[in-house]
Scaffold this active site. Sequence first.
Site, PDB file in Angstrom:
ATOM      1  N   ASN A   9       0.838  -1.199   0.000  1.00 18.39           N
ATOM      2  CA  ASN A   9       0.000   0.000   0.000  1.00 18.39           C
ATOM      3  C   ASN A   9       0.881   1.260   0.000  1.00 18.39           C
ATOM      4  OD1 ASN A   9      -1.389   2.279   1.170  1.00 18.39           O
ATOM      5  ND2 ASN A   9      -3.051   0.876   1.678  1.00 18.39           N
ATOM      6  N   ASP A  70      -1.463  -4.191  11.565  1.00 20.61           N
ATOM      7  CA  ASP A  70      -2.832  -4.664  11.372  1.00 20.61           C
ATOM      8  C   ASP A  70      -3.734  -3.674  12.079  1.00 20.61           C
ATOM      9  OD1 ASP A  70      -4.686  -6.519  10.284  1.00 20.61           O
ATOM     10  OD2 ASP A  70      -5.072  -7.258  12.296  1.00 20.61           O
ATOM     11  N   SER A  71      -4.845  -3.343  11.442  1.00 27.32           N
ATOM     12  CA  SER A  71      -5.689  -2.314  12.038  1.00 27.32           C
ATOM     13  C   SER A  71      -7.155  -2.602  11.785  1.00 27.32           C
ATOM     14  CB  SER A  71      -5.312  -0.943  11.464  1.00 27.32           C
ATOM     15  OG  SER A  71      -5.423  -0.957  10.063  1.00 27.32           O
ATOM     16  N   PHE A 153     -10.988   5.869   3.154  1.00 27.37           N
ATOM     17  CA  PHE A 153     -11.417   4.535   2.726  1.00 27.37           C
ATOM     18  C   PHE A 153     -12.107   3.872   3.905  1.00 27.37           C
ATOM     19  CE2 PHE A 153      -8.480   1.646   4.976  1.00 27.37           C
ATOM     20  CZ  PHE A 153      -7.613   2.578   5.517  1.00 27.37           C
TER      21      PHE A 153
HETATM   22  P1  IMP Z   1      -5.700  -3.138   7.322  1.00 28.13           P
HETATM   23  O1  IMP Z   1      -5.033  -3.320   8.629  1.00 28.13           O
HETATM   24  O2  IMP Z   1      -5.126  -1.994   6.538  1.00 28.13           O
HETATM   25  O3  IMP Z   1      -5.833  -4.401   6.540  1.00 28.13           O
HETATM   26  O4  IMP Z   1      -7.214  -2.671   7.641  1.00 28.13           O
HETATM   27  C1  IMP Z   1      -8.258  -3.589   7.899  1.00 28.13           C
HETATM   28  C2  IMP Z   1      -9.605  -2.919   7.742  1.00 28.13           C
HETATM   29  O5  IMP Z   1      -9.821  -2.011   8.825  1.00 28.13           O
HETATM   30  C3  IMP Z   1      -9.774  -2.075   6.478  1.00 28.13           C
HETATM   31  O6  IMP Z   1     -10.243  -2.860   5.419  1.00 28.13           O
HETATM   32  C4  IMP Z   1     -10.820  -1.060   6.903  1.00 28.13           C
HETATM   33  O7  IMP Z   1     -12.112  -1.616   6.824  1.00 28.13           O
HETATM   34  C5  IMP Z   1     -10.501  -0.855   8.380  1.00 28.13           C
HETATM   35  N1  IMP Z   1      -9.591   0.308   8.567  1.00 28.13           N
HETATM   36  C6  IMP Z   1      -8.305   0.270   8.992  1.00 28.13           C
HETATM   37  N2  IMP Z   1      -7.778   1.513   9.036  1.00 28.13           N
HETATM   38  C7  IMP Z   1      -8.758   2.350   8.613  1.00 28.13           C
HETATM   39  C8  IMP Z   1      -8.808   3.764   8.411  1.00 28.13           C
HETATM   40  O8  IMP Z   1      -7.849   4.523   8.610  1.00 28.13           O
HETATM   41  N3  IMP Z   1      -9.988   4.239   7.969  1.00 28.13           N
HETATM   42  C9  IMP Z   1     -11.070   3.464   7.709  1.00 28.13           C
HETATM   43  N4  IMP Z   1     -11.073   2.150   7.848  1.00 28.13           N
HETATM   44  C10 IMP Z   1      -9.925   1.584   8.308  1.00 28.13           C
END
Ligand code: IMP
Length: 198
Positions: A9, A70-71, A153
């Site tokens: 990303n 991871d978030s 997003f």
């Molecule tokens: P990842 O850790 O980037 O894979 O995030 C997992 C999911 O958490 C994403 O698909 C979003 O649905 C949600 N998410 C994580 N960070 C954000 C953010 O900053 N804004 C909105 N949604 C988030």
Amino acid sequence: MRLIIASNNKHKIREIREILGHRFDEVLSMRDAGIELDVVEDADSFLGNARKKALETAALLPGDAVLADDSGLCVDALGGAPGVYSARYAGEGHDDAANRKKLVEALRDVPYEERDAHFACSMVLVSDGKVLAEAVGKVCGKIIGEERGENGFGYDPLFYYEPFGMTFAELDPETKNSVSHRHNALMLLLAALDEENA
Ligand code: IMP
């Protein structure tokens, strides 16, 4: 030492490079490091998933440091859901819009005062099989009943950040990035690294 981010990303890589870049000789995405790996994120916590991603990626990159994150979104009135299932809240193969629709419906009868939520981000830095530093960043907000804003997003159009009186999707990206869970986790990670080397 090189730092490889366990992600492709572009936005994440830029943000991480800005905050941690001075600590490493080079900061690269997985693709730029020649690695292709799809780690199964099946742990029951953000930290567990970030650790798994960092350790499995680092196993392919001896001598490099690897950073994984991871978030997701945790909503108090839903007992912390969607949590680690944030990306697939509406089911596998569903998109952000379907996830938001499900969230709006789940909170339909919940009053504003009980709509507290936070985004959380765990970051883990690993090298040669060892965890060098870990950090958990958070940002608190409220989930509103209809989408506002075009930026960002995921759950951003529903995440109302009270200090600015706007949703994350109404903020310009720089402003969001200055208060986000990812930013807070990165600053804590930098502090942990500085402390270790003090
Ligand atoms: P990842 O850790 O980037 O894979 O995030 C997992 C999911 O958490 C994403 O698909 C979003 O649905 C949600 N998410 C994580 N960070 C954000 C953010 O900053 N804004 C909105 N949604 C988030």
